[in-house]
Design an enzyme around this catalytic site. Structure first.
Site, PDB file in Angstrom:
ATOM      1  N   LYS A 227       6.410  -1.824   1.941  1.00  0.00           N
ATOM      2  CA  LYS A 227       5.224  -1.241   2.585  1.00  0.00           C
ATOM      3  C   LYS A 227       4.073  -2.231   2.454  1.00  0.00           C
ATOM      4  O   LYS A 227       3.143  -2.056   1.654  1.00  0.00           O
ATOM      5  CB  LYS A 227       4.904   0.132   1.973  1.00  0.00           C
ATOM      6  CG  LYS A 227       4.082   1.015   2.927  1.00  0.00           C
ATOM      7  CD  LYS A 227       4.135   2.459   2.506  1.00  0.00           C
ATOM      8  CE  LYS A 227       3.109   3.320   3.224  1.00  0.00           C
ATOM      9  NZ  LYS A 227       3.236   3.399   4.664  1.00  0.00           N
TER      10      LYS A 227
ATOM     11  N   LEU B 293      11.144   1.478   6.939  1.00  0.00           N
ATOM     12  CA  LEU B 293      10.487   1.970   5.723  1.00  0.00           C
ATOM     13  C   LEU B 293      11.197   3.249   5.253  1.00  0.00           C
ATOM     14  O   LEU B 293      11.412   4.155   6.064  1.00  0.00           O
ATOM     15  CB  LEU B 293       9.013   2.274   6.004  1.00  0.00           C
ATOM     16  CG  LEU B 293       8.235   2.620   4.742  1.00  0.00           C
ATOM     17  CD1 LEU B 293       7.871   1.353   3.984  1.00  0.00           C
ATOM     18  CD2 LEU B 293       6.975   3.398   5.063  1.00  0.00           C
TER      19      LEU B 293
ATOM     20  N   TYR C  74       0.829  -1.204   0.000  1.00  0.00           N
ATOM     21  CA  TYR C  74       0.000   0.000   0.000  1.00  0.00           C
ATOM     22  C   TYR C  74       0.863   1.254   0.000  1.00  0.00           C
ATOM     23  O   TYR C  74       2.084   1.195   0.174  1.00  0.00           O
ATOM     24  CB  TYR C  74      -0.947  -0.008   1.204  1.00  0.00           C
ATOM     25  CG  TYR C  74      -0.301   0.318   2.534  1.00  0.00           C
ATOM     26  CD1 TYR C  74       0.548  -0.595   3.162  1.00  0.00           C
ATOM     27  CD2 TYR C  74      -0.522   1.548   3.170  1.00  0.00           C
ATOM     28  CE1 TYR C  74       1.143  -0.299   4.377  1.00  0.00           C
ATOM     29  CE2 TYR C  74       0.063   1.844   4.385  1.00  0.00           C
ATOM     30  CZ  TYR C  74       0.894   0.930   4.990  1.00  0.00           C
ATOM     31  OH  TYR C  74       1.486   1.230   6.185  1.00  0.00           O
TER      32      TYR C  74
ATOM     33  N   GLU D 198      12.763   2.931  14.043  1.00  0.00           N
ATOM     34  CA  GLU D 198      11.720   3.838  13.543  1.00  0.00           C
ATOM     35  C   GLU D 198      10.526   3.724  14.477  1.00  0.00           C
ATOM     36  O   GLU D 198      10.557   2.974  15.456  1.00  0.00           O
ATOM     37  CB  GLU D 198      11.344   3.519  12.089  1.00  0.00           C
ATOM     38  CG  GLU D 198      10.733   2.141  11.883  1.00  0.00           C
ATOM     39  CD  GLU D 198      10.276   1.881  10.435  1.00  0.00           C
ATOM     40  OE1 GLU D 198      10.035   2.842   9.692  1.00  0.00           O
ATOM     41  OE2 GLU D 198      10.137   0.701  10.084  1.00  0.00           O
TER      42      GLU D 198
HETATM   43  C1  LIG Z   1       6.627   1.740   9.632  1.00  0.00           C
HETATM   44  C2  LIG Z   1       6.587   3.095   9.018  1.00  0.00           C
HETATM   45  N1  LIG Z   1       7.710   3.833   8.982  1.00  0.00           N
HETATM   46  C3  LIG Z   1       7.723   5.078   8.447  1.00  0.00           C
HETATM   47  C4  LIG Z   1       6.578   5.651   7.933  1.00  0.00           C
HETATM   48  C5  LIG Z   1       6.611   7.049   7.342  1.00  0.00           C
HETATM   49  O1  LIG Z   1       6.568   6.999   5.943  1.00  0.00           O
HETATM   50  P1  LIG Z   1       5.993   8.219   5.092  1.00  0.00           P
HETATM   51  O2  LIG Z   1       6.790   9.428   5.491  1.00  0.00           O
HETATM   52  O3  LIG Z   1       6.243   7.846   3.674  1.00  0.00           O
HETATM   53  O4  LIG Z   1       4.559   8.362   5.440  1.00  0.00           O
HETATM   54  C6  LIG Z   1       5.375   4.927   7.957  1.00  0.00           C
HETATM   55  C7  LIG Z   1       4.153   5.501   7.398  1.00  0.00           C
HETATM   56  O5  LIG Z   1       3.093   4.949   7.450  1.00  0.00           O
HETATM   57  C8  LIG Z   1       5.384   3.611   8.497  1.00  0.00           C
HETATM   58  O6  LIG Z   1       4.264   2.865   8.518  1.00  0.00           O
END
Ligand SMILES: Cc1ncc(COP(=O)(O)O)c(C=O)c1O
Length: 288
Positions: free
Chosen positions: A148, A204, A33, A180
């Site tokens: 993701k 991520l 997603y 994270e």
């Molecule tokens: C596990 C994880 N890390 C980091 C992020 C941040 O990613 P983004 O800045 O692309 O929303 C998300 C966003 O949903 C996430 O689920």
């Protein structure tokens, strides 16, 4: 008004979308997603999101159901079909509907493509952002956190544990390092230096993270991509959590410890202003 959604080539009211219980997304969490913010009707960093989506699809061996131009067209139409100037678009691609439940990939399956959009609040009053509390928890996830994937049960359990412990987000610790958040990337300010862990299979590659790094580079803010030890995290002058929907969230309490004197720190204030300026430029069509 019922929001308009997109399902397998059709735009329809969200309340009328239906998929089969045999969809592998439902049975196995077999899909990926994206969440893409929309500012002033314009999709934020669409190319970056489509690139990350392609990487996620490649990693789990689903062929991309749309060409880049088709993604543009579909997502633009979805945004236009929903009223708000600022929105959060959610899209999901699963391996599709199979005849029987079997772990192995079915032959000749067509991916299911679903997208919906929800309104987001437009204005951000920086002075009214109080900061959040976070808790550290052991990272119980798998070894492909750069994908993701819709299989989010560990993240769901970790976020809920953080809330049960009185926090708003979990900061995940693996082998003594801060990796994270449960749904966000982590930054610290340590001796005036902004630090976030390097990309890799443990986390991520956040789109918001990348923009914060770009803004730091463009405005001569001392910055490094490096591991963050648990001790560095607890001793940090500032801790931030970044994500598309929460932007840059300052942490003012970590477990029982007060961070940055219990209020959002000075470097956060500088960065959130740069971030809001960037959003304004997107609204005017001067940035992406
Ligand atoms: C596990 C994880 N890390 C980091 C992020 C941040 O990613 P983004 O800045 O692309 O929303 C998300 C966003 O949903 C996430 O689920």
């Amino acid at each position: 008004m019922v929001p308009t959604a997109y399902l397998n080539g059709e735009f329809l009211p969200l309340s009328e979308t239906r998929i089969s219980v045999m969809d592998r997304g439902f049975l196995f969490g077999d899909g990926v997603y994206e969440v893409i913010p929309v500012y002033g009707g314009r999709l934020f960093r669409l190319e970056h999101h489509l690139k990350r989506l392609q990487n996620s699809l490649d990693a789990i061996r689903i062929s991309n159901p749309l060409a880049p131009a088709e993604w543009h067209l579909m997502l633009t139409k979805l945004v236009e079909s929903n009223d708000a100037e600022d929105q959060a678009v959610y899209l999901q691609v699963t391996r599709g509907v199979a005849e029987k439940r079997d772990h192995a990939f079915p032959a000749d399956v067509t991916p299911t493509l679903f997208a919906m959009s929800t309104p987001m609040a437009e204005s951000v009053d920086i002075d009214a952002i109080p900061g959040v509390s976070a808790v550290t928890l052991e990272d119980i996830r798998w070894n492909l956190c750069n994908v993701k994937a819709i299989t989010l049960l560990p993240n769901v359990l970790l976020r809920q544990q953080a809330i049960d412990d009185g926090g708003t987000e979990a900061i995940l610790i693996k082998n003594g390092l801060a990796i994270e958040g449960a749904a966000s990337n982590v930054f610290i300010v340590s001796n005036g230096l902004l630090i976030t862990p390097p990309n890799g299979p443990s986390l991520l590659p956040g789109i918001t993270r990348d923009l914060v790094i770009e803004l730091a580079a463009n405005h001569a803010i001392p910055f490094r991509e490096a591991d963050i030890t648990e001790q560095q995290l607890f001793n940090a002058e500032e801790i931030w959590l970044t994500s598309s929907t929460r932007e840059i969230s300052p942490v003012i309490q970590l477990n029982d410890r007060v961070i940055s004197a219990g209020k959002p720190g000075p470097l956060w204030r500088r960065m959130i202003n740069l971030y809001q300026d960037h959003k304004m430029a997107i609204r005017k069509g001067e940035a992406s």
